[in-house]
Motif scaffolding. Structure first.
Motif, mmCIF file in Angstrom:
data_model
loop_
_atom_site.group_PDB
_atom_site.id
_atom_site.type_symbol
_atom_site.label_atom_id
_atom_site.label_comp_id
_atom_site.label_asym_id
_atom_site.label_seq_id
_atom_site.Cartn_x
_atom_site.Cartn_y
_atom_site.Cartn_z
ATOM 1 N N PHE A 96 0.862 -1.187 0.000
ATOM 2 C CA PHE A 96 0.000 0.000 0.000
ATOM 3 C C PHE A 96 0.896 1.234 0.000
ATOM 4 O O PHE A 96 1.819 1.335 0.827
ATOM 5 C CB PHE A 96 -0.896 0.011 1.240
ATOM 6 N N THR A 97 0.632 2.160 -0.910
ATOM 7 C CA THR A 97 1.487 3.331 -1.011
ATOM 8 C C THR A 97 0.697 4.513 -1.565
ATOM 9 O O THR A 97 -0.416 4.352 -2.074
ATOM 10 C CB THR A 97 2.706 3.049 -1.912
ATOM 11 N N LYS A 119 -3.007 7.114 -5.071
ATOM 12 C CA LYS A 119 -2.990 6.020 -4.111
ATOM 13 C C LYS A 119 -2.962 4.699 -4.868
ATOM 14 O O LYS A 119 -3.707 4.515 -5.832
ATOM 15 C CB LYS A 119 -4.220 6.081 -3.203
ATOM 16 N N SER A 120 -2.101 3.799 -4.421
ATOM 17 C CA SER A 120 -1.940 2.530 -5.135
ATOM 18 C C SER A 120 -1.946 1.372 -4.148
ATOM 19 O O SER A 120 -1.345 1.454 -3.073
ATOM 20 C CB SER A 120 -0.631 2.510 -5.926
ATOM 21 N N THR A 121 -2.603 0.294 -4.559
ATOM 22 C CA THR A 121 -2.552 -0.980 -3.844
ATOM 23 C C THR A 121 -2.077 -2.033 -4.840
ATOM 24 O O THR A 121 -2.745 -2.292 -5.837
ATOM 25 C CB THR A 121 -3.934 -1.374 -3.292
ATOM 26 N N TYR A 122 -0.903 -2.592 -4.582
ATOM 27 C CA TYR A 122 -0.291 -3.536 -5.516
ATOM 28 C C TYR A 122 -0.339 -4.959 -4.956
ATOM 29 O O TYR A 122 -0.075 -5.185 -3.768
ATOM 30 C CB TYR A 122 1.184 -3.194 -5.755
ATOM 31 N N VAL A 123 -0.638 -5.909 -5.824
ATOM 32 C CA VAL A 123 -0.321 -7.312 -5.572
ATOM 33 C C VAL A 123 1.022 -7.551 -6.257
ATOM 34 O O VAL A 123 1.097 -7.575 -7.489
ATOM 35 C CB VAL A 123 -1.409 -8.249 -6.118
ATOM 36 N N VAL A 147 13.413 -10.646 -10.809
ATOM 37 C CA VAL A 147 12.363 -9.934 -11.530
ATOM 38 C C VAL A 147 11.055 -10.084 -10.763
ATOM 39 O O VAL A 147 10.907 -10.969 -9.912
ATOM 40 C CB VAL A 147 12.202 -10.470 -12.969
ATOM 41 N N SER A 148 10.109 -9.207 -11.080
ATOM 42 C CA SER A 148 8.817 -9.262 -10.409
ATOM 43 C C SER A 148 7.745 -8.696 -11.315
ATOM 44 O O SER A 148 8.030 -8.022 -12.315
ATOM 45 C CB SER A 148 8.862 -8.474 -9.089
ATOM 46 N N THR A 149 6.528 -8.967 -10.946
ATOM 47 C CA THR A 149 5.376 -8.408 -11.637
ATOM 48 C C THR A 149 4.367 -7.938 -10.599
ATOM 49 O O THR A 149 4.375 -8.413 -9.457
ATOM 50 C CB THR A 149 4.738 -9.449 -12.580
ATOM 51 N N SER A 150 3.525 -6.984 -10.970
ATOM 52 C CA SER A 150 2.541 -6.488 -10.017
ATOM 53 C C SER A 150 1.231 -6.165 -10.730
ATOM 54 O O SER A 150 1.201 -5.883 -11.927
ATOM 55 C CB SER A 150 3.064 -5.243 -9.292
ATOM 56 N N ILE A 151 0.165 -6.215 -9.956
ATOM 57 C CA ILE A 151 -1.163 -5.787 -10.395
ATOM 58 C C ILE A 151 -1.561 -4.607 -9.519
ATOM 59 O O ILE A 151 -1.634 -4.733 -8.294
ATOM 60 C CB ILE A 151 -2.185 -6.922 -10.266
ATOM 61 N N ASN A 152 -1.787 -3.472 -10.142
ATOM 62 C CA ASN A 152 -2.193 -2.265 -9.421
ATOM 63 C C ASN A 152 -3.720 -2.235 -9.341
ATOM 64 O O ASN A 152 -4.402 -1.947 -10.323
ATOM 65 C CB ASN A 152 -1.654 -1.027 -10.127
ATOM 66 N N LEU A 153 -4.253 -2.523 -8.168
ATOM 67 C CA LEU A 153 -5.706 -2.602 -7.998
ATOM 68 C C LEU A 153 -6.363 -1.232 -8.026
ATOM 69 O O LEU A 153 -7.589 -1.137 -8.102
ATOM 70 C CB LEU A 153 -6.034 -3.313 -6.681
ATOM 71 N N SER A 154 -5.554 -0.172 -7.951
ATOM 72 C CA SER A 154 -6.086 1.201 -7.949
ATOM 73 C C SER A 154 -5.641 1.978 -9.180
ATOM 74 O O SER A 154 -5.508 3.200 -9.143
ATOM 75 C CB SER A 154 -5.623 1.932 -6.684
ATOM 76 N N SER A 155 -5.415 1.282 -10.288
ATOM 77 C CA SER A 155 -4.787 1.911 -11.447
ATOM 78 C C SER A 155 -5.689 2.903 -12.188
ATOM 79 O O SER A 155 -5.200 3.823 -12.841
ATOM 80 C CB SER A 155 -4.328 0.839 -12.428
ATOM 81 N N ASN A 156 -7.007 2.687 -12.174
ATOM 82 C CA ASN A 156 -7.947 3.517 -12.955
ATOM 83 C C ASN A 156 -7.752 3.365 -14.463
ATOM 84 O O ASN A 156 -8.224 4.218 -15.232
ATOM 85 C CB ASN A 156 -7.822 5.007 -12.598
ATOM 86 N N GLU A 157 -7.083 2.305 -14.899
ATOM 87 C CA GLU A 157 -6.779 2.167 -16.326
ATOM 88 C C GLU A 157 -8.040 2.160 -17.186
ATOM 89 O O GLU A 157 -8.057 2.734 -18.283
ATOM 90 C CB GLU A 157 -5.990 0.880 -16.581
ATOM 91 N N ASP A 158 -9.110 1.534 -16.723
ATOM 92 C CA ASP A 158 -10.337 1.423 -17.517
ATOM 93 C C ASP A 158 -11.346 2.520 -17.201
ATOM 94 O O ASP A 158 -12.487 2.471 -17.689
ATOM 95 C CB ASP A 158 -10.975 0.047 -17.279
ATOM 96 N N ASN A 159 -10.941 3.485 -16.422
ATOM 97 C CA ASN A 159 -11.846 4.587 -16.080
ATOM 98 C C ASN A 159 -11.970 5.527 -17.287
ATOM 99 O O ASN A 159 -10.959 6.022 -17.798
ATOM 100 C CB ASN A 159 -11.297 5.342 -14.870
ATOM 101 N N PRO A 160 -13.170 5.807 -17.771
ATOM 102 C CA PRO A 160 -13.305 6.713 -18.925
ATOM 103 C C PRO A 160 -12.944 8.156 -18.589
ATOM 104 O O PRO A 160 -12.627 8.939 -19.492
ATOM 105 C CB PRO A 160 -14.789 6.583 -19.305
ATOM 106 N N MET A 170 -3.231 4.964 -14.508
ATOM 107 C CA MET A 170 -2.018 4.184 -14.714
ATOM 108 C C MET A 170 -2.386 2.820 -15.275
ATOM 109 O O MET A 170 -3.528 2.374 -15.150
ATOM 110 C CB MET A 170 -1.268 3.995 -13.378
ATOM 111 N N LYS A 171 -1.402 2.147 -15.859
ATOM 112 C CA LYS A 171 -1.617 0.783 -16.342
ATOM 113 C C LYS A 171 -1.662 -0.182 -15.158
ATOM 114 O O LYS A 171 -0.982 0.001 -14.158
ATOM 115 C CB LYS A 171 -0.515 0.400 -17.328
ATOM 116 N N THR A 172 -2.458 -1.212 -15.329
ATOM 117 C CA THR A 172 -2.692 -2.142 -14.221
ATOM 118 C C THR A 172 -1.509 -3.068 -13.986
ATOM 119 O O THR A 172 -1.133 -3.339 -12.838
ATOM 120 C CB THR A 172 -3.953 -2.980 -14.502
ATOM 121 N N ASN A 173 -0.888 -3.567 -15.048
ATOM 122 C CA ASN A 173 0.186 -4.562 -14.921
ATOM 123 C C ASN A 173 1.541 -3.927 -15.215
ATOM 124 O O ASN A 173 1.690 -3.199 -16.209
ATOM 125 C CB ASN A 173 -0.056 -5.728 -15.878
ATOM 126 N N THR A 174 2.505 -4.238 -14.374
ATOM 127 C CA THR A 174 3.856 -3.702 -14.534
ATOM 128 C C THR A 174 4.870 -4.787 -14.174
ATOM 129 O O THR A 174 4.651 -5.579 -13.251
ATOM 130 C CB THR A 174 4.083 -2.486 -13.619
#
Length: 235
Positions: A96-97, A119-123, A147-160, A170-174
């Motif tokens: 959480f950050t 605000k971001s919540t990452y898996v 290496v690592s991968t993350s899913i940003n649950l607060s990304s808003n990527e699909d928000n119009p 932001m993009k959801t996957n990084t």
């Protein structure tokens, strides 16, 4: 003579104590702890995420100020022993950050326009190789990378909605690469491991605004996360 004798006695005692502290092996705790092929644990930690911005050539003087804060992390550890010096580690965690962005655009006249709280919540799921030294009494330093991968649950990527409506996207996957170091401490009942690790995103995470001439995102060529993790692992 009495004073000389006392001084000599103190020097001899000091040498004996020094020899026991620094040269004599101490009783090792958890002597067989690292022998099993697989081991498990849990992680508590702090984090500080930042953004690195690359600007487009026509806006090289653009400046976005990032004010990063301290977040926290919780996770699990799965460790596979390869040999006495190498381990493969999987550390899935939730982090959480929060980051505050200030856009220094002269067109902006209000805080609603110039300020964004991200605000971001990452898996967050790292796969890491741990390279250790030989165990020294009850501690063992190591370096770790992977290496690592993350899913940003607060990304808003699909928000119009975008920045014109106050929504920073932001993009959801990084994906990231990671590098750090730490020390294993073998205590009486468990192994305690403090470590510090840097993470560096390998891709652009910015979702551009709907307007190609947006005063918020048109100046940005690439936005990528970088951060520091301070983790405390218990096994």
């Amino acid at each position: 003579m009495k004073r000389i004798f006392i001084v000599i006695a103190v020097l001899i005692c000091s040498q004996n104590v020094s020899a026991q502290l620094f040269s004599k092996e101490k009783v090792q705790n958890l002597q067989n702890f690292d022998k099993p092929r697989f081991s498990w644990g849990y992680i508590l930690g702090l984090n500080s995420y930042d953004f690195n911005f690359d600007y487009t050539s026509e806006f090289e003087d653009a400046d976005i100020v990032v004010d990063n804060t301290i977040g926290f992390s919780v996770g699990l550890l799965g460790n596979m022993r390869i040999n006495d010096y190498l381990d493969l580690r999987l550390e899935p965690m939730v982090t959480f950050t929060s980051r505050n962005l200030t856009f220094s655009n002269p067109l902006f006249t209000s805080q609603f326009e110039s300020f964004r709280e991200v605000k971001s919540t990452y898996v967050h799921v790292p796969l890491l190789l741990k390279v250790s030294t030989k165990r020294l009494n009850n501690f063992k330093p190591f370096i770790v990378g992977g290496v690592s991968t993350s899913i940003n649950l607060s990304s808003n990527e699909d928000n119009p909605d975008d920045n014109s409506s106050g929504e920073f996207r932001m993009k959801t996957n990084t994906n990231y690469f990671e590098l750090g170091f730490g020390i294993d401490f073998y205590l009486y009942y468990f192994k305690f491991t403090p470590s510090i690790r840097g993470i560096f995103a390998m891709s652009d995470e910015l979702v551009q605004d709907n307007d190609p001439d947006s005063p918020w995102t048109s100046t940005i060529d690439k936005m990528s996360t970088r951060g520091i993790f301070i983790n405390f692992t218990f096994q």
